[in-house]
Enzyme design. Sequence first.
Site, PDB file in Angstrom:
ATOM      1  N   VAL A   1       0.081   6.290   5.088  1.00  0.00           N
ATOM      2  CA  VAL A   1       0.786   5.482   6.042  1.00  0.00           C
ATOM      3  C   VAL A   1       1.719   4.750   4.943  1.00  0.00           C
ATOM      4  O   VAL A   1       2.703   4.183   6.176  1.00  0.00           O
ATOM      5  CB  VAL A   1      -0.746   4.160   6.708  1.00  0.00           C
ATOM      6  CG1 VAL A   1       0.898   3.245   7.427  1.00  0.00           C
ATOM      7  CG2 VAL A   1      -1.157   4.948   7.199  1.00  0.00           C
TER       8      VAL A   1
ATOM      9  N   HIS B   1      -8.699  -2.407  18.817  1.00  0.00           N
ATOM     10  CA  HIS B   1      -7.803  -0.771  18.199  1.00  0.00           C
ATOM     11  C   HIS B   1      -9.647   0.160  18.069  1.00  0.00           C
ATOM     12  O   HIS B   1      -9.112  -0.216  16.877  1.00  0.00           O
ATOM     13  CB  HIS B   1      -7.003  -0.805  17.481  1.00  0.00           C
ATOM     14  CG  HIS B   1      -6.787   0.228  16.486  1.00  0.00           C
ATOM     15  ND1 HIS B   1      -5.938   1.385  16.662  1.00  0.00           N
ATOM     16  CD2 HIS B   1      -6.523   0.384  15.330  1.00  0.00           C
ATOM     17  CE1 HIS B   1      -5.839   2.258  16.841  1.00  0.00           C
ATOM     18  NE2 HIS B   1      -6.297   2.311  15.237  1.00  0.00           N
TER      19      HIS B   1
ATOM     20  N   THR C   1      -4.522  -2.178   8.630  1.00  0.00           N
ATOM     21  CA  THR C   1      -5.419  -2.027   8.179  1.00  0.00           C
ATOM     22  C   THR C   1      -6.445  -1.698   8.705  1.00  0.00           C
ATOM     23  O   THR C   1      -6.756  -3.342   9.425  1.00  0.00           O
ATOM     24  CB  THR C   1      -5.482  -2.646   6.643  1.00  0.00           C
ATOM     25  OG1 THR C   1      -4.512  -2.837   6.069  1.00  0.00           O
ATOM     26  CG2 THR C   1      -6.940  -2.738   5.799  1.00  0.00           C
TER      27      THR C   1
ATOM     28  N   GLY D   1       0.828  -1.391   0.231  1.00  0.00           N
ATOM     29  CA  GLY D   1       0.187  -0.131   0.178  1.00  0.00           C
ATOM     30  C   GLY D   1       0.605   1.013  -0.322  1.00  0.00           C
ATOM     31  O   GLY D   1       1.750   2.008   1.440  1.00  0.00           O
ATOM     32  N   ALA D   2       0.742   1.869  -0.908  1.00  0.00           N
ATOM     33  CA  ALA D   2       1.702   3.693  -0.963  1.00  0.00           C
ATOM     34  C   ALA D   2       0.819   5.025  -0.795  1.00  0.00           C
ATOM     35  O   ALA D   2       0.765   5.691  -1.490  1.00  0.00           O
ATOM     36  CB  ALA D   2       2.328   3.369  -2.526  1.00  0.00           C
TER      37      ALA D   2
END
Length: 317
Positions: free
Chosen positions: A17, A180, A124, A13-14
């Site tokens: 984050v 979370h 994620t 994932g770019a």
Amino acid sequence: MTAISTPKLTVVGAGYVGATCAHLAALKNLAPEICLIDIAEGRPQGIALDMNQSAAIECFSSRVVGTNDPRDTYGSDVFIVTAGLPRKPGMSRSDLLEVNGNVMKSVAEYIRAGSPEAIVIVVTNPLDSMVTLMRHSLGFPARRVIGMAGVLDAARYSWFLSEAMGTAVQDVDAMVMGAHGDSMVPMAERCTVNGIGVLDLLDRDAIEAMGERTKGGGGEIVKLLKTGSAWFAPASGAVAMAGSILRDEKRMLPCACLLNGEYGIENLYMGVPAILGASGVERIVELPLRTESRALLQKTAGAIHEDVLAMRDLGLF
């Protein structure tokens, strides 16, 4: 075990984050090769080129490789998975279950195919659910599939407490356990400032207020940004975990681990303190808890279990 020699780190994932994770990992020289993969053509390649061109200024030797091809991730020792849809104002983490669940299943396919011995750190959201699904999809031992949340939540708690007390945040050692999300459990009785308990430095109402602010810490940022969510602190948390694994630092960090009887909870991922080293989760640290804290952990376990059941209803596993 010892630190992994010539390690390879992949960030999936770019987005903000993921890109920040790759940048921090490069600055810390965590691995000679840092692979940044994304489905958007050109984005990871452009980010990698930009980062590599900063190496002469920042004096790091890591090389960042941007790619859209999963085969370029093969042979990775550690994955940091950030891919997925971020929260938008008004959305809960649970709203993201289906879309991000399908992303986890897709990523798991090429991790399993090309890096069967890797350790996977899931960032994620909704975190506890996504790390559960990732482990189910991979079939890896639980010690090699971990969720990043507690490091972030504890860092937020530390910041809020330091502001309330007027102390240096570097001296605050905070602990947050559980899910979370809104049901997380800030552990005030485990928080210290240079060895002095926070309960001796701040009144109970102020501590409660900082705990509540920590629970809504991510949402507070989402509301301020209006588009997107936090990225600096989540990336810092994930890279701290990756560093402890790649360098076999054996740091005790709060992270989402699969519990099998610890804290009276069975077969459920939840944020707890754990020792992270070259083999992944080397030990879950079980703390004696007050009756109130133990009850809150059971409550947060129920919230996580509901999301797991929802994923089953969606046919994700």
